[in-house]
Design a protein around this motif. Structure first.
Motif, PDB file in Angstrom:
ATOM      1  N   MET A  79      -4.803  -0.927  10.078  1.00 12.63           N
ATOM      2  CA  MET A  79      -5.102  -1.734   8.886  1.00 12.63           C
ATOM      3  C   MET A  79      -6.406  -2.495   9.095  1.00 12.63           C
ATOM      4  SD  MET A  79      -2.272  -4.730   9.517  1.00 12.63           S
ATOM      5  CE  MET A  79      -1.095  -3.602  10.216  1.00 12.63           C
ATOM      6  N   TRP A 130       1.592  -0.826   2.440  1.00 13.28           N
ATOM      7  CA  TRP A 130       1.892   0.484   3.018  1.00 13.28           C
ATOM      8  C   TRP A 130       1.919   1.542   1.921  1.00 13.28           C
ATOM      9  CZ3 TRP A 130       6.765   3.224   2.809  1.00 13.28           C
ATOM     10  CH2 TRP A 130       6.805   4.347   3.624  1.00 13.28           C
ATOM     11  N   ILE A 174      -2.142  -0.034   4.671  1.00 13.39           N
ATOM     12  CA  ILE A 174      -1.581  -0.114   6.017  1.00 13.39           C
ATOM     13  C   ILE A 174      -0.948   1.230   6.342  1.00 13.39           C
ATOM     14  CG2 ILE A 174       0.218  -1.144   7.456  1.00 13.39           C
ATOM     15  CD1 ILE A 174      -0.207  -3.746   5.982  1.00 13.39           C
TER      16      ILE A 174
END
Length: 115
Positions: A75, A94, A99
């Motif tokens: 990240m 995510w 991420i």
């Protein structure tokens, strides 16, 4: 852009948060696995060990990880600080590709509780 010290502080706070967790989150974090957190914009990797619900033995090195850890996070520095600070949802980051989390299938199943 957050600096290396702010990222280290965020990882220390994440470890403290995991130690304080209870229930399913505590169980999910109670792994014994190698861990890397690659900070793309700083070209820096933090490596350590997730053990008994805390992140231990954290080291920092330039560039990509020297070895493949069992749990790998990638990240930006700002995203790490924002997630740990509660300003950004890990699950949303995510899902949005901000991420990246890589781990074995069983570990992913356990870690999904943390999301």
């Amino acid at each position: 852009m957050a600096n290396a010290e702010e990222c280290r502080t965020a990882l220390e706070q994440l470890s403290r948060n995991l130690v304080k967790s209870t229930g399913d989150v505590r169980k999910a974090a109670a792994l014994d696995r190698s861990l890397t957190c690659r900070i793309t914009d700083l070209d820096l990797t933090f490596s350590g060990r997730l053990r008994d619900g805390r992140i231990e033995d954290v080291t920092e090195a330039p560039g990509p990880p020297a070895e493949k850890a069992e749990i790998r996070l990638t990240m930006s520095s700002d995203d790490l600080v924002a997630v740990v600070g509660g300003e950004l949802s890990f699950a949303a980051a995510w899902a949005g590709g901000r991420i990246r989390l890589e781990a074995g299938f069983r570990d992913l199943l356990r870690l999904r509780t943390l999301l």
